[in-house]
Structure formats: structure tokens, C-alpha cells
Design an enzyme around this catalytic site. Structure first.
Site, mmCIF file in Angstrom:
data_model
loop_
_atom_site.group_PDB
_atom_site.id
_atom_site.type_symbol
_atom_site.label_atom_id
_atom_site.label_comp_id
_atom_site.label_asym_id
_atom_site.label_seq_id
_atom_site.Cartn_x
_atom_site.Cartn_y
_atom_site.Cartn_z
ATOM 1 N N GLU A 26 -44.687 9.455 -94.378
ATOM 2 C CA GLU A 26 -45.885 8.607 -94.246
ATOM 3 C C GLU A 26 -47.117 9.313 -94.819
ATOM 4 O OE1 GLU A 26 -46.565 7.786 -90.150
ATOM 5 O OE2 GLU A 26 -48.493 6.834 -90.585
ATOM 6 N N CYS A 65 -36.017 19.133 -91.426
ATOM 7 C CA CYS A 65 -36.077 17.988 -92.347
ATOM 8 C C CYS A 65 -34.706 17.678 -92.929
ATOM 9 C CB CYS A 65 -37.068 18.277 -93.458
ATOM 10 S SG CYS A 65 -36.796 19.886 -94.201
ATOM 11 N N GLU A 103 -42.554 17.617 -100.082
ATOM 12 C CA GLU A 103 -41.290 17.868 -99.378
ATOM 13 C C GLU A 103 -41.366 17.074 -98.087
ATOM 14 O OE1 GLU A 103 -38.859 19.747 -100.476
ATOM 15 O OE2 GLU A 103 -39.725 21.197 -101.863
ATOM 16 N N GLU A 118 -35.817 8.914 -89.092
ATOM 17 C CA GLU A 118 -35.748 10.342 -88.790
ATOM 18 C C GLU A 118 -36.183 10.554 -87.334
ATOM 19 O OE1 GLU A 118 -38.669 12.894 -90.689
ATOM 20 O OE2 GLU A 118 -37.087 14.334 -91.112
ATOM 21 N N LYS A 148 -53.255 25.143 -95.061
ATOM 22 C CA LYS A 148 -53.536 24.575 -93.744
ATOM 23 C C LYS A 148 -52.241 24.499 -92.935
ATOM 24 C CE LYS A 148 -53.632 20.529 -91.914
ATOM 25 N NZ LYS A 148 -53.147 20.892 -90.568
ATOM 26 N N SER A 168 -44.390 14.678 -93.143
ATOM 27 C CA SER A 168 -43.752 13.372 -93.002
ATOM 28 C C SER A 168 -43.901 12.533 -94.271
ATOM 29 C CB SER A 168 -44.373 12.636 -91.822
ATOM 30 O OG SER A 168 -45.752 12.466 -92.057
HETATM 31 P P1 NAD Z 1 -47.019 15.444 -90.585
HETATM 32 O O1 NAD Z 1 -46.902 14.762 -91.904
HETATM 33 O O2 NAD Z 1 -47.581 14.688 -89.461
HETATM 34 O O3 NAD Z 1 -47.891 16.767 -90.711
HETATM 35 C C1 NAD Z 1 -47.616 17.747 -91.680
HETATM 36 C C2 NAD Z 1 -48.912 18.450 -92.033
HETATM 37 O O4 NAD Z 1 -49.786 17.522 -92.666
HETATM 38 C C3 NAD Z 1 -49.663 18.993 -90.825
HETATM 39 O O5 NAD Z 1 -50.267 20.203 -91.195
HETATM 40 C C4 NAD Z 1 -50.723 17.917 -90.590
HETATM 41 O O6 NAD Z 1 -51.878 18.395 -89.951
HETATM 42 C C5 NAD Z 1 -51.038 17.486 -92.015
HETATM 43 N N1 NAD Z 1 -51.578 16.138 -92.134
HETATM 44 C C6 NAD Z 1 -51.466 15.104 -91.266
HETATM 45 N N2 NAD Z 1 -52.107 14.012 -91.762
HETATM 46 C C7 NAD Z 1 -52.619 14.376 -92.954
HETATM 47 C C8 NAD Z 1 -53.361 13.691 -93.956
HETATM 48 N N3 NAD Z 1 -53.705 12.412 -93.821
HETATM 49 N N4 NAD Z 1 -53.701 14.362 -95.083
HETATM 50 C C9 NAD Z 1 -53.341 15.644 -95.253
HETATM 51 N N5 NAD Z 1 -52.653 16.355 -94.344
HETATM 52 C C10 NAD Z 1 -52.283 15.729 -93.209
HETATM 53 O O7 NAD Z 1 -45.556 15.977 -90.273
HETATM 54 P P2 NAD Z 1 -45.082 16.849 -89.031
HETATM 55 O O8 NAD Z 1 -44.847 15.944 -87.901
HETATM 56 O O9 NAD Z 1 -45.961 18.027 -88.845
HETATM 57 O O10 NAD Z 1 -43.728 17.457 -89.596
HETATM 58 C C11 NAD Z 1 -42.548 16.808 -89.496
HETATM 59 C C12 NAD Z 1 -42.175 16.158 -90.812
HETATM 60 O O11 NAD Z 1 -42.105 17.153 -91.844
HETATM 61 C C13 NAD Z 1 -40.806 15.551 -90.756
HETATM 62 O O12 NAD Z 1 -40.831 14.281 -91.353
HETATM 63 C C14 NAD Z 1 -39.946 16.508 -91.573
HETATM 64 O O13 NAD Z 1 -38.819 15.937 -92.132
HETATM 65 C C15 NAD Z 1 -40.907 16.982 -92.592
HETATM 66 N N6 NAD Z 1 -40.475 18.268 -93.171
HETATM 67 C C16 NAD Z 1 -40.000 18.287 -94.451
HETATM 68 C C17 NAD Z 1 -39.533 19.463 -95.013
HETATM 69 C C18 NAD Z 1 -39.014 19.483 -96.418
HETATM 70 O O14 NAD Z 1 -38.903 20.564 -96.983
HETATM 71 N N7 NAD Z 1 -38.698 18.349 -97.005
HETATM 72 C C19 NAD Z 1 -39.566 20.646 -94.293
HETATM 73 C C20 NAD Z 1 -40.052 20.618 -92.978
HETATM 74 C C21 NAD Z 1 -40.507 19.404 -92.433
#
Ligand code: NAD
Length: 495
Positions: free
Chosen positions: A253, A306, A272, A403, A198, A251
């Protein structure tokens, strides 16, 4: 896009632009964007069962690019079913045969790199020079790298008879859409798993083009399935009983919610998550190089990284010199049209993310830190934020703890190496860190003490498919990349 010019930026103490650049826009003719997209399930394009669609926009112009299907529970179920059906044969293929498919995908990615790079810049807002020179080469490299492992799994040190886990549910964010796809799909397939992926709701288009590439490579139907949608779609995937492994990047969260959902189910998980990396500059560092490293650490990809070096720790004796040089350097960055080859800073990916950055920057000012931004015209349409430096930051400030995920750096001075370690580790995160010094012994001393999954020395944000990547603490667990990345997709492997 050509009507969004690259803005002339100025160093703050100069009345005239440092230099002018004629626009050098990459043509978007190479890309075909359909008006609407279905879901990619079992090798076919299918409509969402309840017909719900959402829009994806170009963040640099707010132009609607396409309507994309929103997968509901029934669609996710169908995709998991297709992946399950494909699993038996795919897992039984000799590794060398699976490797051939991955090599084929890697070569097609190289052949279509320009098209993918332009599409990624349009849907995400990141500069073409980054998608062209960083994202796409790394995407292809990941597929090549894991293609090479597919027939060598028994020699990977993960047991004599490594077996795939089954169906992997993979959920990725918007900051490196195609690269995160590659990090997830390539090792999973090499190990004999099938996947339901997804992509993020604001950046689905390159994943949908990747679905076409799977067809072009004659990948057996159901080995890769792509379901688009927002968090709700991701939740259906996480909750599905037919999924054996969840690989999530996003994220902290949402990562915590996922962990709660899968607790006790026997599903394997890698997370991650977010980061708040310290980039530590010692007084013996080559300052000009370090300034380039600071810029690359936090202003690369608009700071939507990230592992971004969002906390800049500078030794007190060189603090003022480093900040002066950094400001001067930021005055030369060009912000504007992501498709212009001269652009250094593109658009913020969404209005939601822009609001979050704006809110945290206001909090920084309210809590007493000093904000500095170069003189920089922002385009009228689209989502933009100028490069921002905060000095006078205290450890307790939100901008030092949370962040921001934007082009904003918080500067914290330190006196001794011990103080640098204490400050660097004073965070719930632990994804990455950087150290700038001429002393090899100090690099090793620091690297042993920094609680971060990756420590860069005299460089920052360097990635390689052979190198494992992942976090400590609230940055998640599990490693992607390298031999370690195989362990996350094999029964009995390290994860
Ligand atoms: P997000 O957690 O809001 O969304 C990430 C993905 O999860 C999206 O595809 C979203 O649709 C999906 N999602 C949202 N709620 C969900 C749920 N309840 N259950 C399952 N899936 C769900 O994060 P974002 O805003 O898209 O991305 C930014 C975050 O990602 C930042 O915190 C960043 O640090 C992190 N990130 C981490 C890495 C790493 O390798 N550690 C790499 C890139 C980004």
C-alpha cells in the site's frame, strides 16, 4: 524480562509437557538504552526542530524503552542537506578508501554483535537465538560483502564508469530492523552515495546504535544520517527534491503511494513490498525435512517475514501425514521471553500488528476454514499470538490472498504439478516460493514457472548477501543483494 518465563508447550494429545526447559535468559546488562534520542544528522545528535517525541516499547512487556525524536519536514530537509554536503567528497574517494570504512563498520558490528542482538530482541520482540544467529551475522556479512565491491565497481558489468546517484532516501520496516538497514546502507555507501535512513517507528533503537557505530568508525559526517519518525517522516523524505533515489521496504500500500509521489520526478526507486509465498510439498519430498522447512518458512520471526511461506501447498496423497507431523512439531515450539535462549516464538511487534493478525484469523474462521493451534499459554503482558494452522482453505478466502504477516499458515492441497503452479501463482504478489521434492528435474520445472523473485528448493528462508532478492508484481521491483544490488545505486546500472 526474566519474569516472562518460556512457556511449556504441549503436544495436543498429551496431558504432560513434552519436556521442561529451565529459563536461560540472556542478560540485558550489555545494552544501555538512553531515556531519549535525538536525530543523527551531519554526524551529530540534534533535537527535532519542533521538539516532538514518540515512545518505543518492548512488545514482550509493553515497557516503554525510550522517547525518540519525530523528524518533521524541516529536520528531513536538514538531513538531506547534510547528505548532499557530504556527497561530493564521499563520491570522489577511491573505492578502496570507501571500502575501508565499510570493513571497519562490519568489524565493529561483529565486535558489538551481542549488544546489537539483545537490543534488537528488546525493541522488536524477536527471539535472541534469531537475532544472535541470523540477523547479526547477516548484517555483518552484508557490510563485508559490499566493502569488497567498493573498489571493483568498474568490473561489475554495469558499465565502464559507474557513478553514484547522489543522496539516497531509505525507508525500512520493523521486521528485520538492522538487517534491512544493512541491505540499504551497505550497497549505497559502497557505490559512493550518501544516505538519509528512516527506521520504522516501532523499532528505531538499533538504527540509533548504528549511528554511534558510524561515529566509532570515523565515517565522515553526513554520509549516514538517521531520521526517526512514523509514516509522515517517510513521506517528507520521499517528497524531498534533494533526494535522488528512494529505496523502500514495507507494505505494498505504501509502496504504491511512493510510486505515485515520485512519478515524473526523475527519482530512481526500488520497492521491496509484501508477499504471500507458496511453499510447495510434493509427495516424494523428505517429509520430516519438509516439516522443518514449513516451520522455518512461516514461524521464523513470528511470521513477520515478507517472503514467509504463508501458503502451504501440499500434494493430496501426503496431505494428512504432513499436517499430522506439522501439528506435532508445533506442539514442541516454545513461545515466550524473546531474551530466553530457548525461545522459538517471540512477541508480535506491536498491538497494531496483533490486531491485524487477529482480524484476519477471525475472517479465516468466518469464511469456513478450520483453525488449529497447539496448546500454548500466552504471557499476560505484551503482544502474543500462538502458531496457527488453517486447513480447509479455499483460494477465495482472505487468509489465502492477503498477507497476514504473523505466525499463521494456510494449507491448500493440490494433485498435479500443473495445479500447484496455478495455485502458487494465483496471487497479486511474487516475492518468493519453496519447492520440496527429491527430483531435480521437477525443481527446475517448477522454478521456471513460479512467478517469484526467489525460489528455494528443499529449504526456505535462506539468505546470503551475494544472492539478489526482490519481487515481481505487487511485491515490488528492483533487487537488493549481490551484484544486482549495486545496480540500484549506480547511474546507468540495472535497477
Ligand atoms: P509500512 O509500509 O507500514 O511501513 C514501512 C516503513 O514505511 C516504515 O518505516 C513506515 O514508517 C514508513 N511509511 C509509512 N507510511 C509511509 C508513507 N506514506 N511514506 C513514506 N514512508 C512511509 O510496512 P510495515 O508494516 O512496517 O512492514 C511490513 C511490510 O513490509 C509487509 O508488507 C512486508 O511484507 C514488507 N516487507 C517487505 C520486505 C521485502 O524485502 N520485500 C522485507 C520486509 C518487509
Amino acid at each position: 524480562m526474566t519474569d516472562t518465563p518460556v512457556r511449556n508447550t504441549r503436544v495436543p494429545d498429551m496431558a504432560t509437557p513434552l519436556w521442561e526447559y529451565a529459563p536461560a535468559p540472556e542478560s540485558r546488562d550489555i545494552v544501555t538504552i538512553d531515556s531519549s534520542y535525538g536525530l543523527f544528522i551531519g554526524g551529530e545528535w540534534v533535537e527535532p526542530s519542533d521538539g516532538t517525541m514518540f515512545k518505543t516499547v518492548n512488545p514482550a512487556t509493553e515497557e516503554v524503552l525510550a522517547e525518540v525524536a519525530q523528524a518533521g519536514r524541516a529536520d528531513v530537509d536538514r538531513a538531506v542537506g547534510a547528505a548532499r554536503k557530504a556527497f561530493g567528497r564521499w563520491a570522489k574517494l577511491p573505492g578502496a578508501e570507501r571500502g575501508k570504512y565499510l570493513y571497519r563498520i562490519a568489524r565493529i558490528i561483529q565486535e558489538r554483535a551481542r549488544e546489537l542482538a539483545v537490543l534488537e530482541s528488546i525493541d522488536n520482540g524477536k527471539p535472541i537465538k534469531e537475532t544472535r544467529d541470523i540477523d547479526l551475522p547477516l548484517v555483518a556479512a552484508h557490510f563485508f560483502y559490499y566493502a569488497g565491491w567498493a573498489d571493483k565497481l568498474a568490473w561489475a558489468g554495469l558499465g565502464p564508469d559507474p557513478r553514484p546517484l547522489g543522496v539516497a532516501g531509505q525507508i525500512i520496516p520493523w521486521n528485520f530492523p538492522l538487517l534491512m538497514l544493512a541491505w540499504k546502507v551497505a550497497p549505497a555507501l559502497a557505490c559512493g552515495n550518501t544516505v538519509v535512513l528512516k527506521p520504522a517507528e516501532t523499532t528505531p533503537l538499533t538504527a540509533l546504535l548504528f549511528a554511534e557505530i558510524c561515529r566509532q568508525a570515523d565515517l565522515p559526517p553526513g554520509v549516514v544520517n538517521i531520521v526517526t519518525g512514523a509514516g509522515e517522516t517517510g513521506r517528507h523524505l520521499v517528497e524531498h527534491d534533494g533526494v535522488d533515489k528512494i529505496a523502500f521496504t514495507g507494505s505494498t500500500e505504501v509502496g504504491k503511494q511512493i510510486q505515485r509521489t515520485v512519478a515524473g520526478t526523475g527519482k530512481r526507486v526500488t520497492l521491496e513490498l509484501g508477499g504471500k509465498a507458496a511453499n510447495v510439498i510434493f509427495d516424494d519430498a523428505p517429509i520430516d525435512q519438509a516439516v522443518e522447512g514449513i516451520v522455518n518458512g512461516i514461524f521464523f520471526n513470528q511470521g513477520h517475514v515478507c517472503c514467509a511461506g504463508s501458503r502451504l501447498l501440499v500434494q493430496e496423497s501426503v496431505h494428512d501425514a504432513v499436517i499430522d507431523k506439522l501439528k506435532r512439531r508445533l506442539g514442541t515450539l516454545r513461545l515466550g521471553d524473546p531474551l530466553d535462549k530457548n525461545t522459538d516464538i517471540g512477541a508480535i511487534n506491536s498491538s497494531v500488528q496483533l490486531d491485524r493478525i487477529t482480524e484476519l484469523v477471525s475472517a479465516g474462521e468466518q469464511e469456513g476454514a478450520q483453525r488449529w493451534q497447539p496448546e500454548c499459554d500466552l504471557p499476560e503482558r505484551g503482544y502474543w499470538f500462538p502458531p496457527t494452522v488453517f486447513t480447509g482453505v479455499a483460494q477465495s478466502h482472505r487468509i489465502a490472498r492477503e498477507e497476514i504477516f504473523g505466525p499463521v499458515v494456510s494449507v491448500l492441497p493440490f494433485r498435479t504439478p500443473a495445479e500447484a503452479i496455478e495455485k502458487a501463482n494465483n496471487t497479486p504478489y511474487g516475492l518468493s516460493a519453496g519447492v520440496w521434492t527429491e527430483k531435480g528435474s521437477r525443481i527446475l520445472w517448477m522454478a521456471q514457472r513460479l512467478r517469484a523473485g526467489v525460489v528455494w528448493a528443499n529449504t526456505f528462508n535462506k539468505f546470503d548477501p551475494a544472492s539478489p532478492f526482490g519481487g515481481y508484481k505487487e511485491s515490488g521491483f528492483g533487487r537488493e543483494g549481490g551484484r544486482h544490488g549495486l545496480g540500484a545505486y549506480l547511474a546507468g546500472g540495472v535497477h
